[in-house]
Design a protein around this motif. Structure first.
Motif, mmCIF file in Angstrom:
data_model
loop_
_atom_site.group_PDB
_atom_site.id
_atom_site.type_symbol
_atom_site.label_atom_id
_atom_site.label_comp_id
_atom_site.label_asym_id
_atom_site.label_seq_id
_atom_site.Cartn_x
_atom_site.Cartn_y
_atom_site.Cartn_z
ATOM 1 N N TYR A 21 7.790 2.630 10.869
ATOM 2 C CA TYR A 21 7.638 2.662 12.316
ATOM 3 C C TYR A 21 8.293 1.422 12.898
ATOM 4 O O TYR A 21 8.356 0.377 12.261
ATOM 5 C CB TYR A 21 6.175 2.772 12.746
ATOM 6 C CG TYR A 21 5.272 1.636 12.311
ATOM 7 C CD1 TYR A 21 5.120 0.492 13.094
ATOM 8 C CD2 TYR A 21 4.555 1.722 11.125
ATOM 9 C CE1 TYR A 21 4.287 -0.545 12.703
ATOM 10 C CE2 TYR A 21 3.718 0.694 10.724
ATOM 11 C CZ TYR A 21 3.584 -0.440 11.512
ATOM 12 O OH TYR A 21 2.764 -1.471 11.121
ATOM 13 N N LYS A 45 -2.351 -2.099 7.216
ATOM 14 C CA LYS A 45 -1.858 -0.989 8.034
ATOM 15 C C LYS A 45 -0.400 -0.673 7.745
ATOM 16 O O LYS A 45 0.106 0.378 8.148
ATOM 17 C CB LYS A 45 -2.010 -1.331 9.520
ATOM 18 C CG LYS A 45 -3.446 -1.528 9.978
ATOM 19 C CD LYS A 45 -3.471 -1.907 11.448
ATOM 20 C CE LYS A 45 -4.886 -2.170 11.942
ATOM 21 N NZ LYS A 45 -4.891 -2.565 13.374
ATOM 22 N N VAL A 82 0.919 3.990 3.169
ATOM 23 C CA VAL A 82 1.177 3.700 4.570
ATOM 24 C C VAL A 82 2.655 3.409 4.787
ATOM 25 O O VAL A 82 3.421 3.185 3.854
ATOM 26 C CB VAL A 82 0.326 2.512 5.066
ATOM 27 C CG1 VAL A 82 -1.156 2.844 5.017
ATOM 28 C CG2 VAL A 82 0.592 1.266 4.224
ATOM 29 N N SER A 83 3.056 3.373 6.067
ATOM 30 C CA SER A 83 4.459 3.183 6.421
ATOM 31 C C SER A 83 4.866 1.721 6.296
ATOM 32 O O SER A 83 4.041 0.830 6.127
ATOM 33 C CB SER A 83 4.685 3.640 7.869
ATOM 34 O OG SER A 83 4.386 5.002 8.032
ATOM 35 N N THR A 117 3.186 5.709 19.026
ATOM 36 C CA THR A 117 2.098 5.977 18.088
ATOM 37 C C THR A 117 1.450 4.677 17.650
ATOM 38 O O THR A 117 1.712 3.613 18.220
ATOM 39 C CB THR A 117 2.634 6.776 16.878
ATOM 40 O OG1 THR A 117 1.537 7.173 16.052
ATOM 41 C CG2 THR A 117 3.616 5.960 16.059
ATOM 42 N N THR A 118 0.608 4.774 16.637
ATOM 43 C CA THR A 118 -0.038 3.615 16.019
ATOM 44 C C THR A 118 0.434 3.516 14.577
ATOM 45 O O THR A 118 0.931 4.505 14.011
ATOM 46 C CB THR A 118 -1.565 3.769 16.037
ATOM 47 O OG1 THR A 118 -1.931 4.910 15.239
ATOM 48 C CG2 THR A 118 -2.082 3.947 17.467
ATOM 49 N N PRO A 119 0.269 2.354 13.946
ATOM 50 C CA PRO A 119 0.687 2.231 12.546
ATOM 51 C C PRO A 119 0.033 3.265 11.630
ATOM 52 O O PRO A 119 0.680 3.798 10.726
ATOM 53 C CB PRO A 119 0.246 0.810 12.175
ATOM 54 C CG PRO A 119 0.271 0.065 13.466
ATOM 55 C CD PRO A 119 -0.173 1.050 14.500
ATOM 56 N N GLU A 120 -1.232 3.567 11.891
ATOM 57 C CA GLU A 120 -1.956 4.485 11.012
ATOM 58 C C GLU A 120 -1.419 5.912 11.074
ATOM 59 O O GLU A 120 -1.530 6.662 10.090
ATOM 60 C CB GLU A 120 -3.445 4.492 11.381
ATOM 61 C CG GLU A 120 -4.152 3.162 11.174
ATOM 62 C CD GLU A 120 -4.047 2.228 12.372
ATOM 63 O OE1 GLU A 120 -4.805 1.231 12.395
ATOM 64 O OE2 GLU A 120 -3.222 2.468 13.277
ATOM 65 N N LEU A 121 -0.853 6.313 12.199
ATOM 66 C CA LEU A 121 -0.397 7.702 12.370
ATOM 67 C C LEU A 121 1.098 7.878 12.115
ATOM 68 O O LEU A 121 1.594 9.005 12.082
ATOM 69 C CB LEU A 121 -0.721 8.186 13.788
ATOM 70 C CG LEU A 121 -2.206 8.228 14.166
ATOM 71 C CD1 LEU A 121 -2.371 8.661 15.620
ATOM 72 C CD2 LEU A 121 -2.968 9.166 13.245
ATOM 73 N N ASN A 158 0.864 -1.174 0.000
ATOM 74 C CA ASN A 158 0.000 0.000 0.000
ATOM 75 C C ASN A 158 0.892 1.211 0.000
ATOM 76 O O ASN A 158 1.621 1.460 0.947
ATOM 77 C CB ASN A 158 -0.913 -0.014 1.225
ATOM 78 C CG ASN A 158 -1.948 1.091 1.198
ATOM 79 O OD1 ASN A 158 -1.666 2.206 0.760
ATOM 80 N ND2 ASN A 158 -3.143 0.786 1.650
ATOM 81 N N ASP A 213 -0.011 -6.356 10.785
ATOM 82 C CA ASP A 213 -0.250 -5.009 10.260
ATOM 83 C C ASP A 213 -0.216 -5.007 8.739
ATOM 84 O O ASP A 213 -1.035 -4.354 8.076
ATOM 85 C CB ASP A 213 0.793 -4.030 10.797
ATOM 86 C CG ASP A 213 0.577 -3.673 12.263
ATOM 87 O OD1 ASP A 213 -0.482 -4.022 12.813
ATOM 88 O OD2 ASP A 213 1.485 -3.046 12.852
ATOM 89 N N CYS A 214 0.744 -5.738 8.177
ATOM 90 C CA CYS A 214 0.881 -5.768 6.726
ATOM 91 C C CYS A 214 -0.326 -6.456 6.083
ATOM 92 O O CYS A 214 -0.900 -5.962 5.109
ATOM 93 C CB CYS A 214 2.178 -6.470 6.339
ATOM 94 S SG CYS A 214 2.671 -6.231 4.628
#
Length: 342
Positions: free
Chosen positions: A39, A115, A6-7, A63-67, A3, A110-111
């Protein structure tokens, strides 16, 4: 699963090794190295302590993955683990096994959930994990297990060493050299090469990958005078691959396979054992080679070095291979994203 918005998820690896400090050093060099946002999945207290110990000026933010992507320019985003680490640089501790595994689990989750664009892993050490009850041979096999647990489908992971001038794949990996002839089969070579060709096409964007297949014996057996494996095992595999439409050729003498002119004739060298693949890859690009796991339903890259316990916490570890792994993960995620939207 890439994606582009995203990070990257970076698991810390064994915290007694160089993982925390190369993550810090990579973030510190983010602008000059043109690094994509990532992250770090880790214990924030340990990362903060390691930065202080090494005199690395890197603000850390939980933080969170989304931020994470929005914070990356001004601080190292750390997504906290539930586990806490014993801070013992250079001295591996089985007490850290739970957090080491949790970081891998969450990066993969997450992946797969979209995320994170890809999984990048810092090095782990097997012994402290084994001492804590870990039952997998290594990182790659555990990633295959997580993939199967998620999808219900068994996968065959394939190791690719990718550098600026050479890609290599070992068919057999972490076994004794004496065991290689017994482990090597036509079916294993075909399966390894098939996965390699598919991922080079789908993930690397190489429309028709060229696979140079190395022989096992000196001079690729020289017609059977120096071993029969090349004619009885490797050549039938190449014939099967070519019958499937895969551009594979060989078996080729390994001693003439890796010079500059030879490398222009192929996109990847399929090698028969660990050192046959890793020696040329590391000789050509020791600080830039990246370990990529093919055959997974997500992108995974890793620095091509170990935990380096002997230099952990001393400020000597170089982040070059990690930075190369991050850049390649982003590149593969972008190709994946374009292919999915085409």
């Amino acid at each position: 699963m890439g994606n582009a918005g995203v990070s990257l998820a970076l698991s810390v690896g064994d915290p007694s090794g160089v993982g925390p400090e190369i993550a810090l050093a990579a973030w510190q060099a983010r602008d000059d190295a043109a690094l994509p946002p990532f992250y770090l999945l880790a214990d924030p207290a340990l990362v903060t302590a390691r930065a202080r110990q090494l005199g690395i000026s890197a603000p850390i933010i939980e933080t969170t993955p989304e931020l994470a992507a929005g914070l990356f320019s001004r601080a190292l985003p750390v997504v906290p683990l539930d586990a806490r680490f014993v801070d013992s640089p250079g001295r591996p501790d089985p007490a850290n096994a739970a957090g080491t595994i949790e970081a891998i689990d969450r990066a993969v989750a997450d992946c797969l959930a979209g995320k994170a664009a890809a999984v990048v892993t810092c090095p782990i050490a097997k012994k402290p994990l084994y001492d804590a009850g870990f039952r997998f041979p290594g990182h790659t096999e555990y990633l295959a297990h997580l993939s199967a647990r998620h999808s219900g489908v068994e996968v065959m992971p394939v190791m690719l060493l990718a550098g600026p001038d050479l890609r290599t794949v070992p068919v057999t990996i972490h076994i004794a050299l004496a065991e290689v002839p017994k482990a090597l089969t036509t079916e294993l070579i075909v399966a390894t090469a098939r996965i390699t060709a598919a991922d080079l096409a789908n993930r690397f964007g190489i429309a028709k990958p060229r696979l140079a297949v190395a022989g096992l014996n000196p001079h690729a057996g020289e017609g059977g005078s120096m071993g029969l494996e090349d004619e009885r095992i490797i050549r039938p595999a190449i014939d099967s691959l070519r019958a499937e439409g895969i551009d594979a050729f060989g078996p080729l003498p390994a001693d003439t396979l890796f010079h500059a002119r030879a490398r222009t004739s192929y996109d990847v060298a399929i090698c028969m054992y660990h050192d046959q693949a890793l020696i040329p890859a590391k000789a050509l690009a020791f600080d830039e080679a990246v370990n990529v796991t093919l055959g997974l339903p997500f992108i995974r890259t890793s620095p091509d070095h170990g935990t380096a316990f002997d230099i952990a916490g001393k400020g000597l570890a170089r982040p070059d291979s990690l930075m190369a792994a991050l850049r390649l993960a982003r590149q593969l995620a972008d190709i994946d994203k374009r292919a999915a939207s085409a």
